[in-house]
Design a protein around this motif. Sequence first.
Motif, mmCIF file in Angstrom:
data_model
loop_
_atom_site.group_PDB
_atom_site.id
_atom_site.type_symbol
_atom_site.label_atom_id
_atom_site.label_comp_id
_atom_site.label_asym_id
_atom_site.label_seq_id
_atom_site.Cartn_x
_atom_site.Cartn_y
_atom_site.Cartn_z
ATOM 1 N N VAL A 1 22.456 85.905 47.812
ATOM 2 C CA VAL A 1 22.862 86.820 48.876
ATOM 3 C C VAL A 1 22.957 88.202 48.252
ATOM 4 N N ALA A 2 22.367 89.194 48.911
ATOM 5 C CA ALA A 2 22.420 90.556 48.365
ATOM 6 C C ALA A 2 22.848 91.533 49.442
ATOM 7 N N LEU A 3 23.594 92.540 49.024
ATOM 8 C CA LEU A 3 24.012 93.612 49.935
ATOM 9 C C LEU A 3 23.663 94.941 49.279
ATOM 10 N N PHE A 4 22.838 95.729 50.002
ATOM 11 C CA PHE A 4 22.513 97.068 49.520
ATOM 12 C C PHE A 4 23.265 98.042 50.413
ATOM 13 N N ASP A 5 24.177 98.770 49.828
ATOM 14 C CA ASP A 5 25.054 99.617 50.640
ATOM 15 C C ASP A 5 25.405 100.871 49.850
ATOM 16 N N HIS A 6 25.225 102.043 50.489
ATOM 17 C CA HIS A 6 25.560 103.326 49.858
ATOM 18 C C HIS A 6 24.980 103.430 48.443
ATOM 19 N N GLY A 7 23.725 103.047 48.328
ATOM 20 C CA GLY A 7 23.043 103.224 47.046
ATOM 21 C C GLY A 7 23.478 102.287 45.944
ATOM 22 N N ALA A 8 24.224 101.248 46.316
ATOM 23 C CA ALA A 8 24.630 100.259 45.304
ATOM 24 C C ALA A 8 24.227 98.869 45.768
ATOM 25 N N LEU A 9 23.931 98.025 44.809
ATOM 26 C CA LEU A 9 23.469 96.675 45.121
ATOM 27 C C LEU A 9 24.447 95.644 44.553
ATOM 28 N N THR A 10 24.883 94.729 45.419
ATOM 29 C CA THR A 10 25.711 93.610 44.954
ATOM 30 C C THR A 10 24.943 92.324 45.247
ATOM 31 N N VAL A 11 24.849 91.459 44.241
ATOM 32 C CA VAL A 11 24.090 90.217 44.416
ATOM 33 C C VAL A 11 24.957 89.029 44.016
ATOM 34 N N TRP A 12 25.104 88.088 44.936
ATOM 35 C CA TRP A 12 25.768 86.822 44.643
ATOM 36 C C TRP A 12 24.650 85.851 44.294
ATOM 37 N N THR A 13 24.711 85.326 43.105
ATOM 38 C CA THR A 13 23.539 84.628 42.576
ATOM 39 C C THR A 13 23.952 83.429 41.738
ATOM 40 N N GLN A 14 23.096 82.423 41.702
ATOM 41 C CA GLN A 14 23.330 81.241 40.867
ATOM 42 C C GLN A 14 22.699 81.410 39.492
ATOM 43 N N THR A 15 22.380 82.641 39.105
ATOM 44 C CA THR A 15 21.729 82.897 37.826
ATOM 45 C C THR A 15 22.525 82.310 36.655
#
Lengths: 748, 166
Positions: free
Chosen positions: A353-367
């Motif tokens: 799941v990724a959220l791109f907001d106000h020039g920042a990226l947050t990714v919830w990942t199983q990496t």
Amino acid sequence: MGVPDMKVSRRAVLSTGGALVVSFALAPSLAGAAARSAGRAADRSLPGSLRSTPMLDAWLRIDAGGITVFTGKAELGQGIKTALIQVAAEELAVQPQAITLVTADTARTPDEGYTAGSLSMEDSGTAIMNAAAQAREIMMRLASERLRQPRGELTAAQGAVIAPGGRRIAYADLVSDRTLHVRAEPRSPLGNPAHRRVMGRSWPRVDVPAKVFGERAFVQDLRLADMVHARVVRPPSYGARLRSVETAPILRLPGVLRVVRNGSYLAVVARREYQAIVAMEALSRSASWEETASLPHQSRLFADLLAWPSRDVPVGRRGRPPSLRRSHAATMLEAEYRRGYLMHGSIGPSCAVALFDHGALTVWTQTQGVYPLRSALAGLIGLPESRVRCIQVEGAGCYGHNGADDAAADAALIAKQVPGRPVRVQWMRADEHKWEPYGPAMLARVRGALDAAGHIAWWQYQVWSNTHSTRPGGARELMPAWYLERPLSPPAPRPLPLPAGGGDRNALPLYRIPSLRVDYRFVPKMPLRVSALRSLGAHFNVFAIESFMDELARAGKLDPVEFRLRHLDDPRALAVIRTAAERFGWRAYRRLAGCGKGFAFARYKNLAAYLAIAVEVSVDRGEPMPRVLRVVAAVDSGEAVNPDGIRNQIEGGIIQAFSWTLLESVKFDRTRITSRDWASYPILRFSAAPRSVEVVVLNRPGQPFLGTGEAAQGPAAGALANALADAAGLKLQDLPLSGDRIKGAMGS
Amino acid sequence: MIRLIVNGRPVEVDDEPSTPLLYVLRDTLELNGAKFGCGLGQCGACTVLVEGAAVFSCVVPVGDLAGQRITTVEGLGTRERPGALQHAFIEEQAAQCGYCTAGMIMRAQGLLERNASPTDEEIRAALEPNLCRCGTHLRIVRAVRRAAEARQRAVASGLSSLGRAG
């Protein structure tokens, strides 16, 4: 020695009570800098991951809210959370329930690279154990000053320091926000291994209840406000180019919000998950691709593997050249072993799941590696690392580098097109089967000689394979990036360095052999996408070595267990072999018709966990599948933090390795991967699971953690092949040892 | 609108009738238990009970289920009052990654509804449609056996069944 200097103590005493703030040690920008300079800054005198993250408050936070422990490692279903909590609880003298553990998150936790190589206990477990012991000692010193009692008369228990007579100060009242903002010392006042309270006990896994009650346990279960669902239309084959696609009708389908096209990268975003799937299928039908036949003939794969240019990596040289020894040899044998490509085969396709907001990226990942992934995604999206946060959330078991990082890249690429809305991407089954990087095909040639007394006099081993890791790295390793309008191409593959190695992992036998030559023929050409699969080359190399050991034992008319014992000196190696053989009843074994027994041993990476295993099988001429009747394994992982966790991992490793070894090989034609689901890539089901598996854990309190997760893969494969050879009187040199092959070899 | 009874509770959903039950459970009703594994009825990660029988929810259109009783792992119990299988899976630590676990539990629940005291062979045969990649098979069989025995004991001692079937 292990005691912080007085300056620190005084400062801590002068400050008032409050929270230890982890951001002192790990402000995002600093953490990035720390990650980049980790190699340079590493202090080799410190234990485990304290080398790269030496500040105690990066690992521990103690305040009125309780005790929080931070690890850069990820829970992958291996039970690492529980074991790390146990380690911290032991050294902090609290109950495990008192500890909250935060796992890999670039905004909160240390950079511990990848959760791979069975290194989590060695890296993170060791760091947390030492950090906790040093934090406890700091608190004891502070309490000593506060209570005006000699340090030696104080004890720590239940989250407090206690003086004779019962006066006590809670940890939270001893520490202020800077108390643990100190560099770790090289040595720690570790607890006495003879008096463990929490370590060495089978604490129930902390992550299991959420999974059996259907709570939110997986990245697949995340539901964020305004979240939308995306699916990617993957190309039909490697390197395919999107010629044309009609997007207008797709945009009219129910719930569809957007079609994303960037070169040959094609995806669709919809309000609901099934709407995204329906749209993806429609989009896929309308897409026209240009494909190339880039794959080898499957039937000629091993001839090709030998013919492709290779680079030689010397792995081991010992003794005089073989020509001088040959005349002494009573018996000479040779064999060639082969393994096709193996799938990780995660039961849950990769998700992010990724959220791109106000020039920042947050990714919830199983990496398996939030920091390397952050670096790769920053490069892919064109953001500074400080504007990207990767938070690890559990997915289905990955067993190495599968589609997890690529799914995170998908989510990031698509989220950038729908700013302000979280985008959930889950791969379809065929996406995972066809696009995950496989465990590479391998081939080994072995020659060996026994002297007249039944000792191995000479050994020559060569193994061919691609690299065993194409992990990011940077954006170039992310598969979605290869299909963009301005595509990135993967960097040239490299072999992994010894002593752990990749294709040459465990290529060097641990046995005492006076004259030996071991070489790795690293093959750069890789028509199928490959990367790290649980145990890397060890599964195949141990299978080949242990199969050949049985050949030699048979030629010398020696018992396979005795034969191994006479070529080993390490008492821990001898102990696992003797334990497994005794518990199995190796000597007293009476063979029934169609049954056989097999044995194998290895020390993972030749420097980690020791494992020996005995297997009994039965083979019926009428049945394509052999039955695995009984398995006994003995494992020495150093100090055992959670014995049942170790047993669970070893049992699982054995059964998974049986599946690889008996059943599995990726199928392909000249253009496409044709193993696209569980019918075209079958794996072991309940009917083929062993009747029983017993795992004996040889606990070594006070010894370093050696890791467990990958120790069984090679020995399980070797013992199974040896048992089948014993039952059916066969030489089995090609994996998978599938039913048809066994039946064919038996001439039925 | 399609009416269903999910974990004992009547619900109405507005999904297209062709939508597989799995997505209705996960996306519309926000239940986590049933998992997407293959979408092809090959792996069992999506297994739920429909009228007490185990089905692959990824291939059953919700439109075919109007008025039927559906049970997911959430319907078997809670942390405070765990179902017999949930309790047994924790006791046996019968999970590694746990992604297949809810499907395994539902497949086993379907078995115990029709056979209260299965043999190990019957347990294995019943679980055959469900895949586990971590190799937890033997612990899962033990957990199902443990749950069956616990339910038997509960029945024998006259207590209400530990395993609420929804």
